[in-house]
Design an enzyme around this catalytic site. Structure first.
Site, PDB file in Angstrom:
ATOM      1  N   GLU A   1       0.586   5.659   4.241  1.00 49.42           N
ATOM      2  CA  GLU A   1       1.505   6.509   3.831  1.00 49.42           C
ATOM      3  C   GLU A   1       2.291   7.049   5.213  1.00 49.42           C
ATOM      4  O   GLU A   1       2.983   6.345   5.854  1.00 49.42           O
ATOM      5  CB  GLU A   1       1.064   7.342   2.792  1.00 49.42           C
ATOM      6  CG  GLU A   1       0.882   6.682   1.603  1.00 49.42           C
ATOM      7  CD  GLU A   1       0.448   7.524   0.327  1.00 49.42           C
ATOM      8  OE1 GLU A   1       0.285   8.781   0.730  1.00 49.42           O
ATOM      9  OE2 GLU A   1       0.486   7.079  -0.582  1.00 49.42           O
TER      10      GLU A   1
HETATM   11  C1  HEC Z   1       4.284   6.465   1.215  1.00 49.35           C
HETATM   12  C2  HEC Z   1       4.613   7.225   0.148  1.00 49.35           C
HETATM   13  C3  HEC Z   1       4.167   8.556  -0.295  1.00 49.35           C
HETATM   14  C4  HEC Z   1       4.577   9.547   0.647  1.00 49.35           C
HETATM   15  C5  HEC Z   1       5.251   9.693   2.006  1.00 49.35           C
HETATM   16  C6  HEC Z   1       3.826  10.668  -0.053  1.00 49.35           C
HETATM   17  N1  HEC Z   1       3.466  10.244  -1.314  1.00 49.35           N
HETATM   18 FE1  HEC Z   1       2.545  11.734  -3.003  1.00 49.35          FE
HETATM   19  N2  HEC Z   1       1.993   9.919  -3.704  1.00 49.35           N
HETATM   20  C7  HEC Z   1       2.301   8.652  -3.431  1.00 49.35           C
HETATM   21  C8  HEC Z   1       1.621   7.933  -4.339  1.00 49.35           C
HETATM   22  C9  HEC Z   1       1.503   6.166  -4.386  1.00 49.35           C
HETATM   23  C10 HEC Z   1       0.655   8.703  -5.046  1.00 49.35           C
HETATM   24  C11 HEC Z   1      -0.347   8.393  -6.132  1.00 49.35           C
HETATM   25  C12 HEC Z   1      -1.561   7.932  -5.516  1.00 49.35           C
HETATM   26  C13 HEC Z   1      -2.880   7.997  -6.335  1.00 49.35           C
HETATM   27  O1  HEC Z   1      -2.888   8.659  -7.379  1.00 49.35           O
HETATM   28  O2  HEC Z   1      -3.865   7.288  -5.940  1.00 49.35           O
HETATM   29  C14 HEC Z   1       1.030  10.331  -4.715  1.00 49.35           C
HETATM   30  C15 HEC Z   1       0.654  11.263  -5.414  1.00 49.35           C
HETATM   31  C16 HEC Z   1       1.208  12.489  -5.204  1.00 49.35           C
HETATM   32  C17 HEC Z   1       1.007  13.711  -6.120  1.00 49.35           C
HETATM   33  C18 HEC Z   1       0.288  13.680  -7.263  1.00 49.35           C
HETATM   34  C19 HEC Z   1       0.991  13.662  -8.576  1.00 49.35           C
HETATM   35  C20 HEC Z   1       0.213  13.324  -9.726  1.00 49.35           C
HETATM   36  O3  HEC Z   1       0.899  13.332 -10.948  1.00 49.35           O
HETATM   37  O4  HEC Z   1      -1.014  13.316  -9.694  1.00 49.35           O
HETATM   38  C21 HEC Z   1       1.628  14.763  -5.443  1.00 49.35           C
HETATM   39  C22 HEC Z   1       1.759  16.186  -5.822  1.00 49.35           C
HETATM   40  C23 HEC Z   1       2.149  14.143  -4.288  1.00 49.35           C
HETATM   41  N3  HEC Z   1       2.131  12.969  -4.131  1.00 49.35           N
HETATM   42  C24 HEC Z   1       2.814  15.006  -3.210  1.00 49.35           C
HETATM   43  C25 HEC Z   1       3.139  14.476  -2.028  1.00 49.35           C
HETATM   44  C26 HEC Z   1       3.527  15.440  -0.831  1.00 49.35           C
HETATM   45  C27 HEC Z   1       3.629  16.810  -0.746  1.00 49.35           C
HETATM   46  C28 HEC Z   1       3.532  14.371   0.285  1.00 49.35           C
HETATM   47  C29 HEC Z   1       3.911  14.801   1.551  1.00 49.35           C
HETATM   48  C30 HEC Z   1       2.801  15.679   2.215  1.00 49.35           C
HETATM   49  C31 HEC Z   1       3.624  12.997  -0.256  1.00 49.35           C
HETATM   50  N4  HEC Z   1       3.318  13.037  -1.613  1.00 49.35           N
HETATM   51  C32 HEC Z   1       3.840  12.106   0.398  1.00 49.35           C
HETATM   52  C33 HEC Z   1       3.109   8.134  -2.296  1.00 49.35           C
HETATM   53  C34 HEC Z   1       3.668   9.016  -1.518  1.00 49.35           C
END
Ligand code: HEC
Ligand code: HEC
Length: 349
Positions: free
Chosen positions: A140
């Site tokens: 990521e």
């Molecule tokens: C490269 C893509 C990517 C980036 C950059 C990213 N995320 Fe995500 N995010 C994901 C993915 C894929 C998941 C689900 C992963 C899993 O469940 O294992 C996720 C899950 C989440 C969730 C959980 C939502 C749920 O319904 O459970 C949150 C809240 C979230 N991210 C916030 C953030 C925040 C705040 C940042 C920055 C610090 C961020 N993400 C950066 C891809 C990304």
């Protein structure tokens, strides 16, 4: 209870039962008991431990949009959870550091603070804990360690100042934990009230006839067994393929966290808020169309395939859950300039 009241209540109950169960026409009358399983959105999801001060939220908003929290200095939270596109990127799985793909679909960040746990497998307890994950995740944002993140933030005087204001009680406020706390504070107000909320608060005209029929279809077939509450989900784990084994069993789901065989294919039941806008669907992002996602649910979760009319009807209801994006709240702030001390972007693996 008085005799007179019983005489009065019985016919009313009978009329309701007839209206609910016996009519051949799809009904637009919604029984109040069915509505008890649902609730309007709150205005935010306050943190138990800490106040959501404006200073913390403002810092959180900057960090949410901050690409210098990534190794390449190109990827921010907003890259995969675009706030103007309902908190998602529209990809089956996202592009992370140097275009690498993760193995799960990016869920929306809207209303996610209201979920009982974070991630598809619940491995983070809340949004503050969740926010520590992506920055250091090698596919990521790929920062090598939290010290490097702090080096970047401390090299930018405006950030040092913003952390001081957000965490006035801390002697050394620029920490990895505080970064995550500020981002979490910002996320706690990412709420998207919809017509469904107006309806729940008593405005009968907020839903069309078709949507009311759709709600009845949704509850008659049993979707609310898993998708209920204010978010229509986000409050329990369930097995994907509960009634009929799901064809893609490559992701162990919750078992990845607990290492228990009984938890294989258990996933957090996603919320259905804004579902019309947050495809592709499911943890693997393999289902592009909402009608197919609904059909999968009926087949694998309920064991009763739906007619096309029923699927369409459910989707009509689901569209009433599409809410308003808080345009002012999510406005991208001007980010402070790097200084000579700020580390340069790193495009190695
Ligand atoms: C490269 C893509 C990517 C980036 C950059 C990213 N995320 Fe995500 N995010 C994901 C993915 C894929 C998941 C689900 C992963 C899993 O469940 O294992 C996720 C899950 C989440 C969730 C959980 C939502 C749920 O319904 O459970 C949150 C809240 C979230 N991210 C916030 C953030 C925040 C705040 C940042 C920055 C610090 C961020 N993400 C950066 C891809 C990304
Ligand atoms: C037994 C529990 C259960 C029932 C009943 C159920 N679902 Fe689900 N639903 C889930 C789970 C678990 C997931 C997440 C599956 C995954 O991606 O791993 C899900 C995912 C979804 C998704 C995709 C969400 C997203 O963000 O990708 C939609 C849409 C959906 N359900 C709609 C429905 C509808 C409509 C019904 C009724 C026909 C229904 N569900 C019945 C448990 C259930």
């Amino acid at each position: 209870m008085q005799k007179g009241r019983i005489l009065c209540v019985v016919p009313i109950a009978l009329t309701l039962l007839i209206a609910l169960g016996c009519g051949k026409q799809p009904s637009t009358a919604i029984h109040p008991v069915k509505l008890k399983m649902f609730a309007p959105l709150p205005e935010g999801y306050p943190a138990q431990a800490a106040a959501l001060t404006e200073e913390k939220i403002n810092l959180g908003r900057m960090l949410y949009y901050e690409p210098r929290l990534s190794k390449s200095q190109k990827i921010s939270c907003n890259s995969c959870h675009g706030l103007s596109t309902y908190g998602v990127d529209g990809e089956p799985t996202s592009n992370g550091h140097k275009g690498q793909k993760g193995d799960r679909n990016s869920p929306t960040v809207y209303n996610s603070a209201g979920h009982f746990v974070q991630f598809w497998d619940g491995r983070a307890a809340n949004v503050e804990e969740q926010a520590k994950g992506p920055v250091l995740n090698p596919v990521e944002m790929a920062m090598p360690n939290d010290r490097q993140v702090i080096t970047v933030l401390k090299s930018i005087p405006e950030y040092v100042d913003a952390f001081k204001k957000a965490f006035p009680e801390d002697r050394d406020p620029v920490t990895y934990d505080n970064m995550a706390k500020a981002i979490g504070a910002f996320e706690r107000k990412l709420v998207t009230p919809a017509r469904w909320d107006k309806f729940l608060k008593g405005d009968q005209a907020a839903l069309t006839e078709e949507e009311k029929i759709g709600f009845n279809t949704f509850t008659t077939v049993g979707c609310q067994a898993c998708h209920a509450g204010a978010l229509l989900g986000g409050n329990l784990y369930q097995k994907l393929g509960l009634v009929k084994p799901y064809p893609d069993a490559s992701d162990p789901g919750r078992a990845k966290v607990t290492k228990k065989d009984a938890d294989r294919m258990l996933f957090k039941v996603p919320a259905l808020r804004n579902i019309e806008k947050t495809g592709p669907y499911f943890h693997n992002g393999k289902v592009a169309a909402l009608d197919q996602a609904v059909a999968h649910m009926a087949e694998y979760q309920l064991g009763k395939p739906l007619s096309e009319t029923e699927v369409r009807s459910i989707i009509a209801f689901l569209k009433s859950l599409t809410g308003d994006i808080p345009v002012d709240y999510i406005k991208e702030p001007a980010l402070p300039k790097s200084t000579s001390k700020t580390p340069k972007p790193d495009l190695t693996d």
